[in-house]
Design a protein around this motif. Sequence first.
Motif: not given
Length: 326
Positions: A114-131
């Motif tokens: 399935i094609a998910s997206t970085s948008e599952v992280y929303g406006d992130p409070t963690v940077h960079p975003q990991n799984e």
Amino acid sequence: MKRILITGGAGFLGSHLCDRFIKEGYHVIAMDNLITGDIRNIEHLFKLPNFEFYHHDVSKFIHVPGELDYILHFASPASPIDYLKIPIQTLKVGSLGIHNCLGLARVKNARVLIASTSEVYGDPTVHPQNEDYWGNVNPVGPRGVYDEAKRFQEAMTMAYHTYHNVETRIVRIFNTYGPRMRLNDGRVLPAFIGQALRGEDLTVFGDGSQTRSFCYVDDLIEGIYRLLMSDYPYPVNVGNPSEITIGQFAEEIIKLTGTDQKVVYKELPKDDPKQRQPDITKAKEILGWEPQVSRAEGLKITYEYFRNLPEEELYKAAYHREFTKK
């Protein structure tokens, strides 16, 4: 000959996946209701005996005769203009659509990605975003229809993996670009190039300090292919960790196109993520994958694609953008 179903097969990424699996010797079945896809993206494949096209909405029952080895679920509006215009369809393809695909995979004993997206992280409070990051998403905000559709899609996929032993793969896609993107889809790269080609000033929302990380489509397709062939059932980020601010990116586009437009600033949309950069440690370790195409090289190819579009496409995009604001 192995058989693969690609939903959203006439879209930007879906059409490139069709090309890749035709090249790999598969029998490819593309499925699309063409609500955001474009039949022109795959018309060059129609003459091939190992290609089929089903004009169908995956939110409704899916019937595909014969055996299936793989299913790639890429059907979904993926740009702000699209999912704000058709929010119910966006939620349905991420819920009913994935349910239908997973049910088909179970019946056919097929592996599904399935094609998910970085948008599952929303406006992130963690940077960079990991799984392992769970995200910062507003479920009732304007972007919630897309963000939560993808989050539900991941949850449903893992439920089928856990309770029905369906072979599943989940790719979290970060900002991707390349030929066959639509100029009118509201994403930053085609918007900037379209404005430059029309001689308009480039519109930056916010103060331009928000960041994105752009991955060229060929790199992304390679990462997806490797993930499908792997034995890893959990989410994997696939994207380019080369981060740039939107303000800097606007200047890159002006330099690339040789125009002398100014950059104008407008109010930042609600819940627009301030930072976006993938941690691709898992992709490197599990898939042996990392991007190979530099942003400069990828942008040059993409610009040439847009520059050679018919003039009416360029101005149709501008009209569509203005019309959808009203």
